[in-house]
Design an enzyme around this catalytic site. Structure first.
Site, mmCIF file in Angstrom:
data_model
loop_
_atom_site.group_PDB
_atom_site.id
_atom_site.type_symbol
_atom_site.label_atom_id
_atom_site.label_comp_id
_atom_site.label_asym_id
_atom_site.label_seq_id
_atom_site.Cartn_x
_atom_site.Cartn_y
_atom_site.Cartn_z
ATOM 1 N N THR A 186 -29.675 52.218 157.424
ATOM 2 C CA THR A 186 -28.543 52.150 158.490
ATOM 3 C C THR A 186 -28.001 50.731 158.838
ATOM 4 O O THR A 186 -28.605 49.818 158.484
ATOM 5 C CB THR A 186 -29.001 52.918 159.843
ATOM 6 O OG1 THR A 186 -27.793 52.916 160.680
ATOM 7 C CG2 THR A 186 -29.951 51.927 160.621
ATOM 8 N N ASN A 242 -26.213 50.796 161.509
ATOM 9 C CA ASN A 242 -25.574 51.122 163.059
ATOM 10 C C ASN A 242 -26.712 50.526 163.867
ATOM 11 O O ASN A 242 -27.785 51.151 163.902
ATOM 12 C CB ASN A 242 -25.385 52.541 162.977
ATOM 13 C CG ASN A 242 -24.976 53.035 164.606
ATOM 14 O OD1 ASN A 242 -25.430 52.441 165.575
ATOM 15 N ND2 ASN A 242 -24.129 54.025 164.405
ATOM 16 N N LYS A 277 -28.176 53.006 166.279
ATOM 17 C CA LYS A 277 -29.116 53.795 165.895
ATOM 18 C C LYS A 277 -30.268 53.257 165.316
ATOM 19 O O LYS A 277 -31.421 53.968 165.873
ATOM 20 C CB LYS A 277 -28.324 54.469 164.436
ATOM 21 C CG LYS A 277 -29.001 55.597 163.911
ATOM 22 C CD LYS A 277 -28.758 55.976 162.525
ATOM 23 C CE LYS A 277 -27.243 56.774 162.445
ATOM 24 N NZ LYS A 277 -27.204 57.252 161.064
ATOM 25 N N ASP A 325 -28.589 60.864 158.893
ATOM 26 C CA ASP A 325 -27.039 61.105 158.755
ATOM 27 C C ASP A 325 -27.002 62.342 160.004
ATOM 28 O O ASP A 325 -27.598 63.263 160.086
ATOM 29 C CB ASP A 325 -26.496 61.731 157.510
ATOM 30 C CG ASP A 325 -24.917 61.563 157.490
ATOM 31 O OD1 ASP A 325 -24.618 60.359 157.592
ATOM 32 O OD2 ASP A 325 -24.293 62.595 157.320
ATOM 33 N N PHE A 375 -24.236 55.662 172.035
ATOM 34 C CA PHE A 375 -22.918 55.273 171.226
ATOM 35 C C PHE A 375 -22.403 56.556 170.901
ATOM 36 O O PHE A 375 -22.638 57.648 171.321
ATOM 37 C CB PHE A 375 -23.320 54.287 170.221
ATOM 38 C CG PHE A 375 -24.387 55.228 169.038
ATOM 39 C CD1 PHE A 375 -25.765 55.195 169.347
ATOM 40 C CD2 PHE A 375 -23.903 55.665 168.020
ATOM 41 C CE1 PHE A 375 -26.487 56.084 168.677
ATOM 42 C CE2 PHE A 375 -24.495 56.655 167.180
ATOM 43 C CZ PHE A 375 -25.949 56.740 167.372
ATOM 44 N N LYS A 378 -32.914 60.144 176.471
ATOM 45 C CA LYS A 378 -32.270 60.286 175.129
ATOM 46 C C LYS A 378 -33.224 60.561 174.160
ATOM 47 O O LYS A 378 -33.215 61.335 173.263
ATOM 48 C CB LYS A 378 -31.036 59.551 174.991
ATOM 49 C CG LYS A 378 -30.308 59.969 173.665
ATOM 50 C CD LYS A 378 -29.232 59.034 173.465
ATOM 51 C CE LYS A 378 -28.805 59.427 171.939
ATOM 52 N NZ LYS A 378 -27.724 58.621 171.338
HETATM 53 P P1 ITT Z 1 -25.091 54.735 159.248
HETATM 54 O O1 ITT Z 1 -24.282 55.736 158.270
HETATM 55 O O2 ITT Z 1 -24.982 53.358 158.798
HETATM 56 O O3 ITT Z 1 -26.571 55.083 159.739
HETATM 57 P P2 ITT Z 1 -23.190 55.706 161.097
HETATM 58 O O4 ITT Z 1 -22.600 55.534 162.597
HETATM 59 O O5 ITT Z 1 -22.124 55.985 159.888
HETATM 60 O O6 ITT Z 1 -24.395 54.904 160.320
HETATM 61 P P3 ITT Z 1 -23.705 58.716 160.917
HETATM 62 O O7 ITT Z 1 -22.795 58.665 159.664
HETATM 63 O O8 ITT Z 1 -25.091 59.386 161.180
HETATM 64 O O9 ITT Z 1 -23.932 56.902 161.552
HETATM 65 O O10 ITT Z 1 -22.976 59.080 162.187
HETATM 66 C C1 ITT Z 1 -21.745 59.736 162.390
HETATM 67 C C2 ITT Z 1 -21.026 59.468 163.634
HETATM 68 O O11 ITT Z 1 -21.818 60.625 164.575
HETATM 69 C C3 ITT Z 1 -21.307 58.153 164.350
HETATM 70 O O12 ITT Z 1 -20.354 57.376 163.995
HETATM 71 C C4 ITT Z 1 -21.180 58.653 165.753
HETATM 72 O O13 ITT Z 1 -19.908 58.789 166.109
HETATM 73 C C5 ITT Z 1 -21.867 60.147 165.756
HETATM 74 N N1 ITT Z 1 -23.203 60.158 166.261
HETATM 75 C C6 ITT Z 1 -24.250 60.050 165.443
HETATM 76 N N2 ITT Z 1 -25.413 59.937 166.121
HETATM 77 C C7 ITT Z 1 -24.926 60.055 167.560
HETATM 78 C C8 ITT Z 1 -25.608 59.866 168.772
HETATM 79 O O14 ITT Z 1 -26.988 59.897 168.955
HETATM 80 N N3 ITT Z 1 -24.957 59.949 169.901
HETATM 81 C C9 ITT Z 1 -23.438 60.044 169.743
HETATM 82 N N4 ITT Z 1 -22.849 60.053 168.750
HETATM 83 C C10 ITT Z 1 -23.461 60.029 167.498
#
Ligand code: ITT
Length: 197
Positions: free
Chosen positions: A7, A9, A12, A69, A150, A173
């Site tokens: 990741t 992020n 995350k 994901d 987030f 959480k």
């Molecule tokens: P990586 O692919 O680099 O891991 P990303 O932010 O793109 O990072 P995801 O594709 O898994 O991660 O997540 C898609 C979106 O879903 C993310 O941008 C958030 O807006 C939302 N999201 C994911 N997990 C969340 C959480 O725990 N709480 C709130 N929103 C979340």
């Protein structure tokens, strides 16, 4: 043994570190491999994107890799934004843009049911990737509340609580979330893989 968390992020990654029991593993993340290009998340499902992220990073590093994901699935929007959660309001959009869109799309709708879902893929060099998942159900409230977490956290109130994920302490959480549930399942799979069963 090393494990790469696929990741970029940071929030995350923080949650994964707080939840997953790495049992003496040396953990690194995509941030430690800046030369590896971003994985294009163009799959139609969370499963497809989790596998793609895990396999591409595993192939590029030669190391066991865990990818998460996640997405928000809203009943009244037929499961949207789902796999499109990150870029729901367009390329380069912010969490604020997506939350504003969610409030607009749900304006006047009485069904506010939703769930967060996470699929985790584990890829080991030369082996077929494995996936597990976790979900948490709740409701979408009609105003942003809280500063923690987030993404869609300020609008999501998990069942059994009267605070959003952005208001609840991180420890809460990280106990009940989609990610926590998926990581607990991943931990069991990881233990089996390491024991060769
Ligand atoms: P990586 O692919 O680099 O891991 P990303 O932010 O793109 O990072 P995801 O594709 O898994 O991660 O997540 C898609 C979106 O879903 C993310 O941008 C958030 O807006 C939302 N999201 C994911 N997990 C969340 C959480 O725990 N709480 C709130 N929103 C979340």
């Amino acid at each position: 043994m090393k494990l790469v968390i696929a990741t970029r992020n940071a929030r995350k990654l923080e949650e994964i570190h707080a939840i997953f029991n790495f049992q003496g593993l040396e953990v690194c993340s995509a941030f430690d491999f800046p030369h590896i290009p971003d994985v294009v998340e163009d799959g139609d499902t969370l499963e497809a994107n989790a596998i793609k992220k895990a396999v591409e990073i595993c192939n590029a590093t030669g190391l066991p890799t865990l990818a998460d994901d996640s997405g928000l699935e809203v009943e009244a929007l037929n499961g949207e934004p789902g796999v499109y959660s990150a870029r729901w309001s367009g390329e380069g959009c912010t969490y604020a843009d997506n939350n504003a869109k969610l409030l607009r799309e749900l304006a006047g709708k009485t069904n506010r049911r939703a769930q967060f879902r996470t699929v985790i893929a584990l890829a080991l060099p030369g082996e077929r990737p494995l996936t597990v998942e976790g979900a948490v159900k709740g409701t979408i409230i009609d105003e942003l509340r809280g500063e923690q977490g987030f993404g869609y956290d300020p609008l999501f109130m998990p069942d059994g609580y009267n605070q959003t994920f952005a208001e609840l302490p991180a420890e809460v959480k990280n106990k009940i979330s989609h990610r926590a549930r998926a990581l607990n399942a991943a931990s069991n799979v990881w233990t089996q893989l390491r024991c060769g069963t």
